[in-house]
Write a protein that holds these residues in place. Sequence first.
Motif, PDB file in Angstrom:
ATOM      1  N   GLY A  75      63.726  21.416  36.622  1.00  0.00           N
ATOM      2  CA  GLY A  75      65.210  21.282  35.610  1.00  0.00           C
ATOM      3  C   GLY A  75      65.433  19.875  35.529  1.00  0.00           C
ATOM      4  O   GLY A  75      64.743  18.927  36.275  1.00  0.00           O
ATOM      5  N   GLN A  86      67.868  34.241  42.937  1.00  0.00           N
ATOM      6  CA  GLN A  86      68.922  34.876  41.939  1.00  0.00           C
ATOM      7  C   GLN A  86      70.003  35.516  42.631  1.00  0.00           C
ATOM      8  O   GLN A  86      69.497  36.316  43.583  1.00  0.00           O
ATOM      9  CB  GLN A  86      68.401  35.220  41.018  1.00  0.00           C
ATOM     10  N   SER A  97      75.655  31.286  29.788  1.00  0.00           N
ATOM     11  CA  SER A  97      74.924  30.189  30.558  1.00  0.00           C
ATOM     12  C   SER A  97      75.844  29.175  30.451  1.00  0.00           C
ATOM     13  O   SER A  97      76.403  28.688  29.529  1.00  0.00           O
ATOM     14  CB  SER A  97      73.401  30.065  30.230  1.00  0.00           C
ATOM     15  N   MET A 103      66.075  25.103  33.886  1.00  0.00           N
ATOM     16  CA  MET A 103      67.094  24.888  34.424  1.00  0.00           C
ATOM     17  C   MET A 103      67.928  23.411  34.385  1.00  0.00           C
ATOM     18  O   MET A 103      67.380  22.467  34.218  1.00  0.00           O
ATOM     19  CB  MET A 103      66.852  25.416  35.998  1.00  0.00           C
ATOM     20  N   LYS A 141      71.374  30.865  39.634  1.00  0.00           N
ATOM     21  CA  LYS A 141      70.053  30.722  40.213  1.00  0.00           C
ATOM     22  C   LYS A 141      69.873  29.498  40.500  1.00  0.00           C
ATOM     23  O   LYS A 141      70.466  28.287  40.106  1.00  0.00           O
ATOM     24  CB  LYS A 141      69.161  30.868  38.728  1.00  0.00           C
ATOM     25  N   GLY A 161      67.366  22.631  41.270  1.00  0.00           N
ATOM     26  CA  GLY A 161      67.284  23.272  39.937  1.00  0.00           C
ATOM     27  C   GLY A 161      68.511  24.196  39.860  1.00  0.00           C
ATOM     28  O   GLY A 161      68.646  25.101  40.991  1.00  0.00           O
ATOM     29  N   GLU A 220      71.345  27.056  37.382  1.00  0.00           N
ATOM     30  CA  GLU A 220      72.022  27.811  36.265  1.00  0.00           C
ATOM     31  C   GLU A 220      72.909  28.633  36.892  1.00  0.00           C
ATOM     32  O   GLU A 220      72.701  29.544  37.524  1.00  0.00           O
ATOM     33  CB  GLU A 220      70.818  28.478  35.496  1.00  0.00           C
TER      34      GLU A 220
END
Length: 783
Positions: free
Chosen positions: A24, A135, A214, A229, A123, A198, A200
Amino acid sequence: MKRQLLLAWFALCCLTLSTAALSGSAEQFQLVIPTLDTPAIIDGDLDDAVWQQAATTQLTFETNPGENTPAPVKTEAKVFATKTSLFVAFYAFDPDSSETSDKVRANLADRDGVWGDDLVGVKLDTFNDARLAYQFFINPYGVQMDSIENELTGQESDAWDGIWYSAGRKTAKGYQVEIELPLRMLNFDSQQDIQTWGIELVRFYPRNQQHRLSTHSIDRNNSCQLCQMGVATGLNEAQSGNDLQLTPALVLNRSGSRDINPVGDWNNDNSIEPGLDIRWGITPSTLLNATINPDFSQVEADAGQLDINSTFALFFPEKRAFFLDNKDYFDSQMSLVHTRNIVSPDYGLKLTSKVGNHTLGFMATNDTHTNFLVPGNLSSDIATLDSTSYNLVGRYRADLSDALSVGTIVTAKTSDDYHNYVASSDVKYQPSEQDTLTAQYAYSDTLYPDTLYRSFCSSDDCEPRLNCDLGNCGINERVLRTQIDDNINDSYYKIKYEHKRRNWYAFGQYESVGDDFRADLGFIDKVDMTKTVIGGGYNWYPNSNLLSFVSLRGDWDITHNQAGELLEREAEAKIEMEGAMQSYTAFGYVQRDRVGRRHNGASLAIDDNTQLFNEKMGWFYSNITPVSALKLELDINYGDAIDFANDRLGTELMLNPGLVWKMTDSMSLDVSHIYRSLDIEGRELFSANLTDIRLNWYMTINQFIRVSSIYTDIQRDPSMYLYTDPQAEYAQLGNEVLYGYKLNPQSVFYLGYSDGMRRNDEIDSLTRDEQTYFMKVSYAWLL
């Protein structure tokens, strides 16, 4: 070939790599998470003052089906941390919603069972190395879904269940949820004062299509999802706390069985089984699991499968908590660890750890029932030993750079006069965002008991008979592969290269499994074979309400035994489509040449011992959600198929319709039916039906009643069987009624009843021959 593969592998491991970082990045998205002293109350109201101090962001991108287009609805997320928990809140707006509207899709259902609902979640790659990601998703009623995405295998596993907290509710403007993720359940590097993870934040917005929203864009030209990410920094002085969990359990069971031809008296057995699971986070990145006299009963029945006209053993997934915790630490490109092979252990111990770029896993259990798979190239079967076995697994992986990972895995399964040892090494190399090379080599050493082969014999003396045909000689493939006086050892290696871009992809794979290779703790059901596969495809992304994705794919493969004799040659082409009403449709055509059964079961030869058949088959699959409460599914196969019992070609029809009907927000009906028939020159050899019905009623988010039935009916025409005399009909029915109260995945109360019934040529009607009453109570003490 083996030497060349190992030399190439060694060269890859010694490369000095210079590639783009596979993790990420702040360029994607960055969130600075404040650490606050006051936690939020998880009730779904979002009226705690502490939320005003949280970091705030928007989910502004639609990544699918739109390609980084503006999100169609507004979603706001708030994030903060305390020293022991991460808190996330979402305001999910919907312009067509009201508190009583059915536009927002939400149902009370079991954990991990609300895919297709409106969902929001997060995530987290807590090491920001694009290897594993947690997740966590929530529907508007607060029902939880959690899983782990594994970069090595490319799979998402929802079998893992963490203990975390959530609440949600519908509003006049959409819905809102609150989440608390205790840091004690996450693996991370606690030595860092400030964390870099990382991250999201994601919303699924299911309407005519399934929209994925997102915080940042996703490049379809990059095959690595976890590499894209964003980055969350902060979580100052994050601590896992006293991560000790004790889960005592008590299982009471009364089971009965009886003979039904003729009908006999019930033989009942009562049992009281206490047990204890221990989960200790020694550090935030090192976890110890232990279990004593565990309850490994299956609370929910496995999905029904038809076992007819098949020569290979059926696969059943793992569902048991002890084996699922950090299961991904033991995964590799080969199925060398499949813990359903461990049937009934008295104890188990598992240690998993990640320190820097090093990942380690170790597991040890006994097993009072010793089961393992006996593989072949035309058939496989389960062997059982009447003795206790001891099972060990060790796994190590080193991430030498962002692009290169190497690992090793060892397994051992031992009992009286029996052992199976496997040692393996693997590598994954990603020289670019589009290219991936994986390779793995395994070596096994096995000793079978002298009399094991007799369990697979078709005659009492287990000797070849003169003038026999079609393997009906007292000896078959499983006999020959277990009738061995000394140790056997052999190897298995596999190499795959894949290139993926936005609009096209291509791959090639080669694997070779030796005659005497065994992986008794895994699920390797084919040996004595080499296989080459090449394939690819092209993708389109139509920007319309009718279709959002179209893909044309195909592959070609050829399989030989280790002697170079042809087993199978296959070519397949297919088209996949996604579009309106959240539909997915695929159809294709397969043409293959493959051999049938051995004519002389006393020989493993293929040439001059089998017949080569040419099969041509078309298939179709589709699922669609025409209205929010109903999902329909249909799977069809039609074409040529080998009649393995009689070694000839027939015409097979397979129909597999199914539906999920959400009758109310709290009640759902799941029905699946499989029909298979095989015709030989216009006459029906057999027909088989399997119906799986499950009714779920959730009285509250924690409390449910489930009723399920699986019915199997097989009809055969014995006059058409050339070498055997099967029964004309066979039927069985399994029923279960279950009441459950689930505070969290480990704190549960179950009360249930199940039974089984059978019918065949000698038994005129379905007659009950087994029944069970059971109760289980367990509670997770978080210390």
